[in-house]
Design an enzyme around this catalytic site. Structure first.
Site, mmCIF file in Angstrom:
data_model
loop_
_atom_site.group_PDB
_atom_site.id
_atom_site.type_symbol
_atom_site.label_atom_id
_atom_site.label_comp_id
_atom_site.label_asym_id
_atom_site.label_seq_id
_atom_site.Cartn_x
_atom_site.Cartn_y
_atom_site.Cartn_z
ATOM 1 N N CYS A 83 -1.125 6.005 9.133
ATOM 2 C CA CYS A 83 -1.467 4.720 8.520
ATOM 3 C C CYS A 83 -2.633 4.968 7.582
ATOM 4 O O CYS A 83 -2.659 5.975 6.883
ATOM 5 C CB CYS A 83 -1.787 3.677 9.596
ATOM 6 S SG CYS A 83 -3.072 4.185 10.755
ATOM 7 N N ARG A 117 0.841 -1.208 0.000
ATOM 8 C CA ARG A 117 0.000 0.000 0.000
ATOM 9 C C ARG A 117 0.868 1.248 0.000
ATOM 10 O O ARG A 117 0.559 2.233 -0.685
ATOM 11 C CB ARG A 117 -0.939 -0.002 1.208
ATOM 12 C CG ARG A 117 -2.056 -1.029 1.119
ATOM 13 C CD ARG A 117 -3.021 -0.905 2.288
ATOM 14 N NE ARG A 117 -3.797 0.319 2.220
ATOM 15 C CZ ARG A 117 -4.552 0.779 3.217
ATOM 16 N NH1 ARG A 117 -4.599 0.122 4.379
ATOM 17 N NH2 ARG A 117 -5.253 1.887 3.087
#
Length: 278
Positions: free
Chosen positions: A237, A173
């Site tokens: 995050c 990611r």
């Protein structure tokens, strides 16, 4: 952090907060798992309603920090007192206990995280209780927030120029190869990657030496103690949950890292914010 052995010897003198949460949970799933088995005397602390206040604004991210009223009410319902010895736990890998630890510390209380969580307790052969949350006498709390450092989206944009901005998501990611949840793939320019999932050894926090190695490998420099008014390290995050694992690991090393609560979910919803790839 608190180890199972220590907690088991003092479990009646601490207030336990069970934070069961997974990203793919339906409403009530965590509470159901709590009812199926939890540490004796633990109260159920809900991440989505107590540790988060959803604003409906995508620019706030998927898990905005809670407002003081909902956080206070949720902790009062569990009978939490200012001077309580608090221990939060979850199922390892969910990062919910770290979010609970961070939010409750941000509100001025002093929780610890059970190292290894529920799994470590069960592996030690220690008992569980079943059934729904038992009502307790509500407490009265006068909380204030801001006891841990945060950065906003504008500060995140320039943080890497003077400090270390850590992206706690999975490497694929971070690199922008996949993005299963948020509007755009990639990472905040200048950020380095240290996945929160790497900060476990057999479900527990790695040793201090191992943590030093992991942070040095990711950032190119050993973690250094922050100045109280200007943290040198900040973490983000997807939505401000798993990054709390990185902040917790740094706290174990004596480093006060800031959290970007909106994280990539807030950043990627703003088309004016660039996304770095690779």
């Amino acid at each position: 952090m608190v180890a199972v052995d220590e907690l088991s010897q003092n479990v009646s003198s601490v207030r336990l907060l069970d934070v069961r949460w997974r990203l793919d949970d339906a409403p009530g799933d965590g509470r159901q798992r709590y009812a199926e088995g939890h540490l004796p005397g633990a109260g159920c602390l809900d991440l989505e309603t107590v540790l988060t206040t959803h604003t409906g604004n995508p620019l706030d991210g998927r898990h905005p920090l809670p407002d003081i009223r909902s956080l206070t009410a949720g902790l009062e319902e569990l009978g939490v007192e200012v001077d309580d010895d608090l221990v939060v736990y979850d199922e390892p890998g969910s990062f919910a206990a770290e979010r609970g630890w961070w939010v409750v510390r941000w509100a001025g209380l002093r929780p610890r995280v059970l190292d290894g969580g529920l799994s470590a307790w069960v592996e030690a052969g220690l008992p569980l209780e079943t059934g729904p949350h038992r009502p307790v006498t509500p407490s009265r709390l006068d909380l204030s927030v801001g006891h841990l450092p945060t950065i906003d989206v504008d500060e995140a944009a320039g943080f890497a120029e003077t400090g270390v901005l850590v992206d706690a998501r999975a490497a694929e990611r971070y690199r922008g190869e996949v993005e299963p949840i948020d509007p755009r793939a990639g990472h905040i320019p200048g950020a380095v990657n240290l996945p929160a999932a790497d900060l476990y050894e057999d479900g527990r926090m790695p040793s201090d030496d191992r943590l030093q190695q992991l942070f040095t490998a990711a950032t190119g420099r050993p973690p250094a103690r922050s100045q109280p008014t200007a943290p040198r390290v900040a973490a983000y995050c997807g939505s401000g949950v798993s990054a709390a694992r990185d902040v917790l690991a740094l706290a174990v090393l004596g480093v006060d890292a800031a959290l970007f609560p909106g994280s990539w979910s807030a950043w990627s919803n703003d088309p004016l914010r660039p996304a770095a790839l690779g």
